[in-house]
Design a protein around this motif. Structure first.
Motif, short mmCIF file in Angstrom:
data_model
loop_
_atom_site.label_atom_id
_atom_site.label_comp_id
_atom_site.label_asym_id
_atom_site.label_seq_id
_atom_site.Cartn_x
_atom_site.Cartn_y
_atom_site.Cartn_z
N ILE A 404 0.76 -1.24 -0.10
CA ILE A 404 0.03 0.09 0.06
C ILE A 404 0.87 1.25 0.00
N ASN A 405 0.68 2.06 -0.89
CA ASN A 405 1.54 3.54 -0.82
C ASN A 405 0.65 4.53 0.08
N GLY A 406 1.27 5.70 0.11
CA GLY A 406 0.73 6.77 1.00
C GLY A 406 -0.67 7.19 0.54
N LYS A 407 -0.82 7.03 -0.65
CA LYS A 407 -2.29 7.43 -1.20
C LYS A 407 -3.33 6.39 -0.77
N GLY A 408 -2.91 5.30 -0.38
CA GLY A 408 -3.90 4.26 0.01
C GLY A 408 -4.25 3.36 -1.35
N GLU A 409 -3.21 3.44 -2.25
CA GLU A 409 -3.34 2.53 -3.27
C GLU A 409 -2.60 1.26 -3.13
N LYS A 410 -3.14 0.23 -3.86
CA LYS A 410 -2.37 -0.97 -3.84
C LYS A 410 -1.23 -0.91 -5.03
N VAL A 411 0.11 -0.95 -4.79
CA VAL A 411 0.89 -1.09 -5.96
C VAL A 411 1.84 -2.41 -6.09
N VAL A 412 2.10 -2.75 -7.10
CA VAL A 412 3.19 -3.89 -7.12
C VAL A 412 4.34 -3.55 -7.36
N LEU A 413 5.39 -4.10 -6.69
CA LEU A 413 6.77 -3.47 -6.66
C LEU A 413 7.68 -4.77 -7.01
N PRO A 414 8.64 -4.76 -7.90
CA PRO A 414 9.71 -5.87 -7.90
C PRO A 414 9.92 -6.03 -6.65
N LYS A 415 10.30 -7.49 -6.26
CA LYS A 415 11.00 -7.69 -4.96
C LYS A 415 12.10 -8.69 -5.48
N ARG A 416 13.36 -8.20 -4.79
CA ARG A 416 14.85 -8.81 -5.08
C ARG A 416 15.31 -8.94 -3.55
N THR A 417 16.01 -10.14 -3.53
CA THR A 417 16.22 -10.62 -2.25
C THR A 417 17.85 -10.97 -2.16
N SER A 418 18.63 -10.62 -2.98
CA SER A 418 20.20 -10.58 -2.91
C SER A 418 20.71 -9.33 -2.84
N VAL A 419 21.51 -8.87 -1.98
CA VAL A 419 22.23 -7.60 -1.87
C VAL A 419 23.66 -8.04 -1.62
N CYS A 420 24.53 -6.94 -2.22
CA CYS A 420 26.17 -6.73 -1.90
C CYS A 420 26.26 -5.48 -1.23
N GLU A 421 26.80 -5.11 -0.13
CA GLU A 421 27.27 -3.94 0.27
C GLU A 421 28.91 -3.92 0.79
N GLY A 422 29.40 -2.89 0.56
CA GLY A 422 30.71 -2.85 1.10
C GLY A 422 31.02 -1.45 2.02
N LYS A 423 32.10 -1.66 2.95
CA LYS A 423 31.96 -0.50 3.72
C LYS A 423 33.76 -0.19 3.78
N ARG A 424 34.05 0.34 5.07
CA ARG A 424 35.14 1.03 5.20
C ARG A 424 36.53 0.04 4.76
N GLY A 425 36.14 -1.28 5.09
CA GLY A 425 37.36 -2.19 4.88
C GLY A 425 37.62 -2.53 3.40
N ILE A 426 36.68 -2.05 2.31
CA ILE A 426 37.10 -2.08 1.09
C ILE A 426 36.89 -0.73 0.48
N LYS A 427 36.47 0.17 1.17
CA LYS A 427 36.22 1.41 0.37
C LYS A 427 37.41 2.52 0.61
N ASN A 428 38.21 2.32 2.04
CA ASN A 428 39.39 3.05 2.37
C ASN A 428 40.63 2.15 1.84
N MET A 429 40.69 2.32 0.38
CA MET A 429 41.84 1.86 -0.44
C MET A 429 42.05 2.65 -1.62
N ARG A 430 43.22 2.32 -2.26
CA ARG A 430 43.64 3.10 -3.37
C ARG A 430 42.39 2.63 -4.62
N ASP A 431 41.74 1.63 -4.78
CA ASP A 431 40.88 1.30 -5.64
C ASP A 431 39.40 1.20 -4.84
N GLY A 432 39.26 2.03 -3.67
CA GLY A 432 37.98 1.69 -2.86
C GLY A 432 36.94 2.13 -3.66
N VAL A 433 36.78 3.21 -4.36
CA VAL A 433 35.56 3.54 -5.22
C VAL A 433 35.25 2.30 -6.25
#
Ligand SMILES: Nc1nc2c(c(=O)[nH]1)N[C@H]1C(S)=C(S)[C@@H](COP(=O)(O)OP(=O)(O)OC[C@H]3O[C@@H](n4cnc5c(=O)[nH]c(N)nc54)[C@H](O)[C@@H]3O)O[C@H]1N2
Ligand SMILES: Nc1nc2c(c(=O)[nH]1)N[C@H]1C(S)=C(S)[C@@H](COP(=O)(O)OP(=O)(O)OC[C@H]3O[C@@H](n4cnc5c(=O)[nH]c(N)nc54)[C@H](O)[C@@H]3O)O[C@H]1N2
Ligand SMILES: [Mo]
Length: 905
Positions: A404-433
């Motif tokens: 349900i969205n803020g207007k009270g309407e039903k909406v259908v959204l894609p659902k994806r359930t694998s994610v990859c995230e990195g933080k300081r351990g990989i970003k604070n490096m020469r090739d961090g970005v």
């Protein structure tokens, strides 16, 4: 003193919240029983001496608490059980807030230095003065400089005082007129560029563990080591232990508390980008299952790219796409576009051969096989393949979810359930970005950006917008700002458009501005809660630079390194004495069903100060008045809004604007902000402690606001290339004028590429027989994140940490490495890098990659004025350096992992 009366009625009201929570599927049983238990406890909840507050023993400060004052003495603290996020929990840091108040090393009255010599070893010879003298001296110097040349003043802030997002950072500096406002967190905290480029968010992204089934965590510390009391972390633990329906894989050289509860994949520091490329290679060329709909419609994968690396543009100037349906080339926003071709090759536009961006991305990754990646990362090829397959198998490609969205309407959204995230351990490096962008690329391959179960931004709700090319418009660090010469900022901001913050560089330049091409000198420094000496890198050089600044004042809670070097100390309240407002933005970790659509605004009702101290924001407002800049300051608040967290801004209605000429207290300003945001006065918060609001579930996801084809995420990083080309042009033009040591233009701008490639770096050369044969790494622990709230100094936390965390304050070595070096548990060793050396006691463990030397937390002090204990821990930052040639080539973050050698002391 305002008090909180938790009566039977408010307990019943809390039961109402529990009812609503049950509807949302949140289990608040523990909350009710905690409330009941607290109430039973000597009947204390019905007494007048409980105050509502929120924690801030870490920089997030998002766990509401309650504390009890008996005869003027703070005697007890507990989490606020009515909180839907943290549900009344506090971590060990939160439990020690009373020691933050009674810390004997606090600055208890305004002070002036009488020893003109400044240095870490010099005794400042403090003499107590009146507030009037302290404020007038400081304001007098700043006023005179402001009239002459405001650029000569540096405002340096940090996470030691987060309120009003680091105490009025640009509000104060902007009103003063100096470009030199420096946040000290940046050097070792380079997290933002890629998230801004790909998702347009700040400060970062978080996996949606409400639905996610698989999280690939790269060099990060989920839940600050899983001891945070935050609702997201607790929700994640609930999924791991109770619901048992999520898999988390931690790719890290060190097995922290998080990895120990999930799966630990040890990696050789510096090999992360290779590992990620190996996973991408296996998905693309071996698994071959991807979210092709997402790639076609929600990324720039089908944009045609010419041989120059830029989008090929049509007569209308727009990027072009090949439509497989009618075999025509069309503008990206052509209404007839039906089947964008992400595999388009050799399409002729204006007589030039073009290829779809995705073709180039795939070509770029073709050679990066799991076998290749295994050699660099130390992770077996079979594991890399397993991760690739699991990532795709768990991604739920093709699934959707109704909300349900803020207007009270039903909406259908894609659902994806694998994610990859990195933080300081990989970003604070020469090739961090690059590593960071590669994590985003994996998410794009399976369509898990801005959808339920995928990677979300810190800001929930509608915040994306497309640029003129239909691609996500970055809002912060990924935006290109044209470089200019001569530089105006002491951090040389003009040269580094994608920097986070550059405190170490800033203070190097401050010591010698003319050499760097600036046409003014630095004459004064004001510090609030930032510590360029201890928190960044090259601490001794930083201390020397701070000492050189003719006048410095510090809004000081205790006698830290910055206070030690100051001329005037403006003493600040401790946490429980600070009135404060904060909004729940999550603790950087994960969203879960407990937190995904909950907004919590929290308030700390302060206790009367013990000493002759003031609220830090009020000190700054006082200075504004005495400098004669209150009008400019008020105007800045009217223009930008009141900050109620880190990214929660309340814009004021013109009728509520701060009036010129009038000095407000911070409480009055917050009152305006809370009214603007929640339509409630601050006084209500004194009574209730928190305001809770629920968003409509769908409104937490960007995908519910953008139809297919609107706002594409870049998978082909054209903007990065554009930045590099512009920068190269600029540096070539000014190469004879620009002074920038340790900078190799060619090496630097190679990294500004649309398709990521892997390059060796200093860490790659570390091997047996070399001078530096090991790599040192550093991480945050549940009790030692950064130094905010003096967590490195409080006896309770020191004791808890030393008792329960065998790594705390120790130097960790793998069993095999220790044996090879003839080192035993408890030995004292030196760890030496090209930049400095540190000694400490060894802890031998299997929970660290061989060839790695591990340090926990931001520990160690260079002055004894916080007690001998705090100074006794090894200070990791002596080993790192801020040479530009060694920093992340794009975001200019210091490399946090360093080649080292060790020997017995
Ligand atoms: N070795 C190591 N260094 C790190 C990190 C790490 O994990 N390890 N983390 C890095 C990261 S991610 C960040 S964001 C930065 C943060 O670095 P900074 O922004 O500098 O913040 P802090 O280290 O939290 O605190 C700065 C100073 O404020 C003091 N302080 C504590 N409480 C108060 C208070 O109430 N008022 C005032 N005015 N001052 C107070 C602290 O003692 C400290 O000296 O550190 C970075 N440095
Ligand atoms: N509750 C709470 N949450 C916070 C904060 C807080 O104060 N309180 N602070 C916030 C701040 S300012 C920040 S910046 C974030 C930081 O969040 P994180 O980046 O998650 O925190 P760190 O512990 O610094 O994470 C470093 C991780 O990287 C690993 N690591 C170190 N070197 C390497 C390496 O060379 N390669 C790899 N692969 N891994 C490596 C470490 O072992 C550790 O597990 O946390 C934020 N979250
Ligand atoms: Mo940070």
């Amino acid at each position: 003193m305002k008090t909180v009366q938790v009566s039977r009625r408010s307990v019943l009201k809390a039961a109402g919240i529990a009812g609503a929570a049950a509807v949302m599927g949140i289990n608040l049983d523990s909350t009710n029983s905690a409330l009941a238990a607290a109430e039973a406890k000597k009947g204390i909840l019905s007494k007048d001496d409980w105050h509502y507050g929120h924690c801030r023993m870490c920089m997030r400060g998002t766990c509401p608490n309650m504390y009890r004052v008996e005869n003027g003495v703070a005697v007890e603290v507990m989490g606020n059980p009515k909180t839907p996020t943290s549900k009344g929990a506090l971590c060990a840091k939160g439990q020690s807030i009373i020691q933050n108040l009674y810390n004997p090393y606090r600055v208890k009255a305004p002070m002036k230095r009488t020893n003109p010599k400044k240095g870490l070893q010099e005794d400042p010879q403090w003499v107590e003065i009146s507030w009037d003298e302290a404020l007038n001296t400081t304001a007098g110097v700043l006023k005179e400089i402001r009239e002459r040349d405001p650029r000569r003043f540096v405002y340096s802030v940090g996470f030691g005082d987060m309120d009003f997002f680091c105490t009025f950072l640009f509000y104060f500096a902007g009103a003063y007129g100096t470009p030199n406002y420096i946040k000290t967190n940046g050097t070792l905290c380079v997290l933002h560029y890629a998230s801004d480029l790909v998702q347009g968010v700040f400060p970062g992204v978080k996996p949606d563990a409400t639905y996610a089934k698989y999280i690939l965590a790269m060099g990060m510390n989920l839940g600050m080591g899983i001891a945070s009391s935050d609702g997201g972390v607790r929700g994640l633990l609930n999924r791991i232990y109770n619901e048992k329906d999520i898999k988390v894989v931690c790719v890290d050289p060190h097995c922290g508390p998080d990895a120990s509860k999930m799966e630990w994949v040890p990696v050789k520091p510096g090999g992360e980008l290779a590992f990620l490329m190996g996973v991408a290679n296996s998905i693309i060329f071996e698994v071959k299952k991807m979210d092709f709909e997402f790639l076609k419609w929600k990324t720039n994968a089908p944009y045609l790219v010419g041989s120059d690396g830029y989008y090929a543009r049509g007569a209308d100037g727009k990027p072009q796409i090949y439509d497989l349906k009618d075999k025509k080339i069309k503008s990206f926003d052509d209404k007839t576009l039906t089947d964008p071709d992400i595999d388009a090759k050799n399409v002729m536009i204006n007589g030039v051969k073009t290829n779809a961006g995705f073709v180039l991305v795939k070509e770029g990754l073709r050679k990066n096989t799991p076998e290749w990646a295994a050699k660099i990362s130390g992770i077996p090829a079979s594991k890399i393949r397993e991760v690739a397959k699991d990532f795709v198998d768990n991604a739920s490609i093709g699934e959707s979810i109704e909300m349900i969205n803020g207007k009270g309407e039903k909406v259908v959204l894609p659902k994806r359930t694998s994610v990859c995230e990195g933080k300081r351990g990989i970003k604070n490096m020469r090739d961090g970005v690059h590593s960071d962008l590669m994590t985003k690329l994996l998410n794009m391959l399976v369509g898990s950006l801005d959808v339920p179960g995928g990677m979300l931004g810190t800001q929930r709700g509608r915040f994306l917008s497309p640029d003129e090319d239909g691609v996500v418009a970055p809002k912060g660090e990924a935006r290109f700002k044209k470089p200019v010469y001569p530089p105006q900022h002491i951090n040389l901001a003009e040269y580094f458009p994608h920097r986070h913050t550059l405190p170490t560089l800033a203070f190097k330049v401050a010591a010698d501005t003319r050499k760097y091409g600036l046409n003014y000198d630095i004459e004064a420094l004001l510090t609030v809660g930032g510590n360029v000496i201890a928190s960044t890198t090259e601490p001794y050089e930083m201390a020397a630079s701070v000492a050189k600044i003719p006048f410095s004042a510090t809004v000081a809670y205790h006698y830290d390194e910055m206070a030690h070097m100051a001329d005037i100390l403006l003493p600040s309240h401790a946490l429980l004495e600070k009135e404060s407002v904060n909004s729940y933005e999550g603790a950087f970790d994960v969203y879960t069903k407990e937190t995904i659509s909950t907004r919590v605004m929290m308030y700390r009702d302060p206790m009367p100060p013990l000493y002759n101290t003031k609220q830090p924001q009020d000190i700054i407002i006082e200075l504004c008045e005495r400098i004669g800049m209150i009008d400019d300051f008020n105007a800045n608040i009217n223009k930008t809004g009141v900050i109620l967290g880190e990214v929660t801004f309340a814009k004021l209605d013109p009728k509520d604007y701060l009036e010129p000429g009038k000095r407000y207290t911070i409480a009055e300003i917050w009152d305006k902000g809370v009214r603007a945001y929640f339509n409630k006065p601050l006084d209500d918060m004194k009574r209730d402690g928190i305001i809770v609001q629920q968003m409509a579930p769908a409104d937490a996801y960007n995908s519910s606001f953008f139809k297919k084809g609107e706002t594409r995420h870049p998978i082909y990083f054209e903007r990065l290339k554009r930045s590099g080309d512009e920068l190269r042009k600029f540096f070539t033009e000014y190469k004879d004028k620009i002074y920038l040591p340790d900078f190799d233009m060619e090496d630097q701008f190679r990294y500004y590429e649309p398709v990521i490639t892997w390059r060796p770096k200093d860490l790659t050369n570390v091997k047996k027989g070399e001078k530096y044969d090991l790599i040192s790494i550093n991480w945050k622990t549940p009790t030692s994140g950064i130094r905010s709230a003096a967590v490195d100094q409080l006896p309770y936390l020191n004791e808890v940490s030393e008792t329960f965390d065998p790594t705390y304050g120790k130097i960790c070595l793998n069993t095999k490495t220790a044996a090879e070096k003839g080192i035993k548990e408890g030995d004292t060793i030196w760890v030496e890098s090209a930049n400095g050396k540190v000694s400490g006691q060894v802890h031998i463990t299997e929970l660290i990659f061989p060839d790695v030397v591990g340090f926990a937390g931001a520990l160690g002090r260079l002055v004894d004025s916080l007690g001998k204990k705090a100074a006794s821990y090894p200070m990791y930052n002596k080993l790192t350096n801020a040479k530009v040639s060694n920093c992340c080539a794009v975001a200019i973050g210091v490399s946090n992992s360093v080649p080292v050698r060790i020997y017995k002391a």
